[in-house]
Design an enzyme around this catalytic site. Structure first.
Site, short mmCIF file in Angstrom:
data_model
loop_
_atom_site.label_atom_id
_atom_site.label_comp_id
_atom_site.label_asym_id
_atom_site.label_seq_id
_atom_site.Cartn_x
_atom_site.Cartn_y
_atom_site.Cartn_z
N LYS A 173 0.84 -1.20 0.00
CA LYS A 173 0.00 0.00 0.00
C LYS A 173 0.88 1.25 0.00
O LYS A 173 1.59 1.52 0.96
CB LYS A 173 -0.90 0.03 1.24
CG LYS A 173 -2.00 1.09 1.11
CD LYS A 173 -2.71 1.39 2.40
CE LYS A 173 -2.11 2.53 3.15
NZ LYS A 173 -2.05 3.80 2.43
N GLU A 248 10.35 1.75 9.98
CA GLU A 248 11.27 2.86 9.69
C GLU A 248 10.49 4.13 9.90
O GLU A 248 9.53 4.39 9.19
CB GLU A 248 11.76 2.78 8.24
CG GLU A 248 12.56 1.54 7.92
CD GLU A 248 13.79 1.37 8.78
OE1 GLU A 248 14.31 2.39 9.28
OE2 GLU A 248 14.21 0.23 8.99
N CYS A 282 13.45 11.75 5.29
CA CYS A 282 13.63 11.38 6.70
C CYS A 282 15.07 11.59 7.15
O CYS A 282 15.34 11.73 8.33
CB CYS A 282 13.22 9.93 6.90
SG CYS A 282 14.11 8.83 5.80
N GLU A 384 9.50 16.28 15.17
CA GLU A 384 9.81 16.15 13.75
C GLU A 384 8.88 17.05 12.94
O GLU A 384 7.66 16.92 13.00
CB GLU A 384 9.64 14.70 13.29
CG GLU A 384 10.14 14.54 11.87
CD GLU A 384 9.81 13.19 11.24
OE1 GLU A 384 8.69 12.70 11.42
OE2 GLU A 384 10.68 12.65 10.53
P1 NAD Z 1 2.29 8.10 7.94
O1 NAD Z 1 2.73 7.30 9.11
O2 NAD Z 1 1.17 9.02 8.10
O3 NAD Z 1 1.89 7.13 6.72
C1 NAD Z 1 2.77 6.18 6.19
C2 NAD Z 1 1.95 5.07 5.56
O4 NAD Z 1 1.25 4.39 6.59
C3 NAD Z 1 0.90 5.54 4.56
O5 NAD Z 1 0.80 4.62 3.51
C4 NAD Z 1 -0.36 5.55 5.39
O6 NAD Z 1 -1.54 5.41 4.65
C5 NAD Z 1 -0.14 4.35 6.28
N1 NAD Z 1 -0.89 4.36 7.54
C6 NAD Z 1 -1.31 5.44 8.24
N2 NAD Z 1 -2.00 5.04 9.33
C7 NAD Z 1 -1.99 3.69 9.32
C8 NAD Z 1 -2.54 2.70 10.18
N3 NAD Z 1 -3.23 3.03 11.26
N4 NAD Z 1 -2.33 1.40 9.87
C9 NAD Z 1 -1.62 1.06 8.78
N5 NAD Z 1 -1.10 1.96 7.90
C10 NAD Z 1 -1.27 3.25 8.18
O7 NAD Z 1 3.59 8.82 7.41
P2 NAD Z 1 3.70 9.89 6.24
O8 NAD Z 1 3.15 11.18 6.72
O9 NAD Z 1 3.18 9.28 4.99
O10 NAD Z 1 5.29 10.01 6.07
C11 NAD Z 1 6.09 10.89 6.77
C12 NAD Z 1 6.84 10.17 7.86
O11 NAD Z 1 7.59 9.10 7.32
C13 NAD Z 1 7.84 11.04 8.58
O12 NAD Z 1 7.74 10.84 9.95
C14 NAD Z 1 9.18 10.54 8.08
O13 NAD Z 1 10.26 10.73 8.94
C15 NAD Z 1 8.88 9.10 7.90
N6 NAD Z 1 9.84 8.48 7.00
C16 NAD Z 1 10.78 7.64 7.53
C17 NAD Z 1 11.72 7.05 6.72
C18 NAD Z 1 12.75 6.11 7.27
O14 NAD Z 1 13.39 5.40 6.48
N7 NAD Z 1 12.95 6.05 8.58
C19 NAD Z 1 11.70 7.32 5.34
C20 NAD Z 1 10.74 8.20 4.84
C21 NAD Z 1 9.80 8.77 5.67
#
Ligand code: NAD
Length: 480
Positions: A173, A248, A282, A384
């Site tokens: 997804k 991650e 990130c 963040e």
């Molecule tokens: P998010 O957690 O809102 O969403 C990430 C994914 O998870 C999306 O596909 C979303 O639909 C899904 N999701 C959301 N709620 C969920 C749930 N309850 N159950 C299952 N899936 C769910 O994150 P975002 O806003 O899309 O991305 C930004 C974040 O990602 C930042 O915190 C950034 O630091 C982090 N990030 C981390 C890395 C890494 O490698 N550590 C890399 C890129 C981004």
């Protein structure tokens, strides 16, 4: 408007609910497509298709599976221009970045794991005077990959490629905010002849489609990249099922700049490490720690360079800095600029939404912003923000730099700038982060462990780490 269907069992299919959500072009603030708003029924269909495909896929040799991954990489590479335009339109990132980083890296992810998988020991043997131990690493079954919006295809493929080469079948997804290239990946898979059901792509919201994947009793593992709050929810939800988890998550990464660094080289890279992809990587440096003796010199030069960044229409090749990826995120970043002001921060450059004339006048642009005068304990330096806002702080000694660097709940990455090897060694061993770059940033060898510690991650991706995650070891012992 174009409708983005799910990709299940090798076909594009509408969602069970018949509901769709707008997909926006951040540079214009206008919707340009509608994406499936899938629910647990769609996840179930995708799961069944993946389960049906598992026996044949896992029965292929690694070499046979690699052929498909290489075909996917080739297919993507042959459409690099087109996919770069999709990624730039969907995220607001400069086309130059999508073309030089996002899509090439997605190609490399498939190619790398195709090759690396073939050299990995899925079977090994340990023999002693008493026994012969055959250690076999087998695929888990159906696994789920959930990815965020900042590097859409780059991170999506970073999970899917190792899962597939290890013999799993996948329900994946992408973020509902940036689904377009993941949607188009279905076409590439079809063209590559990937057997139906091996990779299924489900679109939808986190708390519906994402939750259905996480809660599914038969999905064996969740590989997730996203925010720490979501990662915690997933860990809580899966605790009693003992699903394998790779999480991650967020970061608040320090750049530690010592007076004895190569100043000119450092400056160019720190501007990039702070503001690439509008600060929405990130791994971006968000807290810049500078040794006191060069603080004023650094500040003057850095602020000048940042204020000269070419902010504008991401579709233009000369643009260095585009739009933020969603309206919600645009509002969030602006709210943090207000918080920084209330906390007593000095805005050295930026600090406002940016108006771009013409096609992008309603886009979600925020000026690259540099702030100083804030203590490390304040919200601006602890939470963040994940956008184009960095803070500057000075430090007096190596110990002081390490103390500030570690004074955060996150531990994803750090950069260290010094020409003294011993200092770089000492500091890198003391900073709590999973990835440390010395005198460089975002240089990646895909064999190395990737991920964070503390609230930034659980487990690691890349190379052996990913292949271990996506397999279950079994030891078969016989007496000699
Ligand atoms: P998010 O957690 O809102 O969403 C990430 C994914 O998870 C999306 O596909 C979303 O639909 C899904 N999701 C959301 N709620 C969920 C749930 N309850 N159950 C299952 N899936 C769910 O994150 P975002 O806003 O899309 O991305 C930004 C974040 O990602 C930042 O915190 C950034 O630091 C982090 N990030 C981390 C890395 C890494 O490698 N550590 C890399 C890129 C981004």
């Amino acid at each position: 408007m174009e409708k983005l269907f799910n990709f299940i069992n090798g076909n594009f299919v509408p969602p069970n609910s018949s509901k769709y959500m707008d997909v926006f072009e951040p540079a214009t603030g206008q919707p340009y497509a509608r994406v499936s708003d899938s629910n647990s029924a769609d996840v179930e269909t995708a799961y069944e298709s993946a389960q049906n495909a598992f026996e044949n896929w896992s029965g292929l040799s690694v070499e046979e599976r690699a052929v498909y991954l290489i075909k996917i990489a080739d297919g993507l590479e042959s459409r690099l221009e087109e996919f770069s335009e999709y990624e730039s339109r969907d995220t607001g990132k400069p086309i130059s970045l999508a073309k030089s980083v996002d899509i090439p890296r997605a190609v490399s992810n498939f190619r790398f794991f195709a090759e690396y998988g073939q050299s990995y020991n899925f079977e090994s043997e340990l023999i002693n005077s008493q026994s012969i131990n055959k250690i076999r690493r087998s695929p888990l079954g159906v696994v789920a990959c959930i990815s965020p919006w900042n590097l859409p295809l780059y991170l999506f493929s970073w999970k899917i490629a190792p899962a597939l080469i290890a013999g799993n079948t996948v329900v994946a997804k992408p973020s509902e905010i940036t689904p377009y290239t993941a949607y188009k990946l279905g076409e590439i898979c079809k063209d590559a002849g990937l057997p139906p059901g091996v990779l299924n792509i489900i679109h939808g919201q986190g708390n519906t489609a994402g939750d259905a994947l996480v809660s599914h009793p038969k999905i064996k593992a969740i590989s997730f990249t996203g925010g720490t709050a979501t990662g915690k929810l997933i860990a809580e939800k899966t605790a009693s099922s003992f699903k394998k988890l790779s999480l991650e998550m967020g970061g608040k990464n320090p750049a530690v700049i010592f007076a004895n660094c190569d100043f000119d080289k450092m400056m160019g890279i720190v501007v990039r490490s702070s503001f690439s992809n509008q600060g929405q990587i990130c791994l971006c440096s968000s807290r810049i720690l500078v040794e006191e003796s060069i603080y004023e010199k650094f500040k003057a030069e850095f602020v000048l360079r940042v204020s000269e960044l070419n902010v504008g229409d991401p579709s233009k090749i000369e643009t260095q800095f585009g739009a933020l990826s969603s309206h919600g995120h645009f509002k969030k970043v602006l709210s943090y600029i207000e918080i920084a002001k209330q906390e007593g921060g000095n805005i050295l450059t930026g600090g406002n939404a940016k108006k771009i004339n013409g096609r992008c006048e309603s886009g979600w642009f925020v000026e690259p912003t540099v702030i100083d005068g804030l203590d490390n304990s304040c919200r601006t330096n602890q939470e963040e923000i994940f956008g184009p806002l960095v803070t500057l702080q000075s430090f007096q000694s190596e110990e002081h730099a390490v103390q500030i660097a570690n004074e955060t709940e996150y531990g994803l990455s750090a950069t260290i700038w010094t020409e003294e090897d011993e200092k770089a060694n000492r500091v890198s061993s003391k900073i709590d982060a999973g990835v440390i770059w010395v005198n460089c940033w975002l240089v990646r060898d895909l064999r190395t462990p990737f991920g964070g510690m503390k609230q930034s991650g659980l487990g690691r991706e890349g190379g052996d780490e990913a292949l271990r995650f996506f397999t279950e070891p079994k030891n078969i012992c016989t007496i000699r």
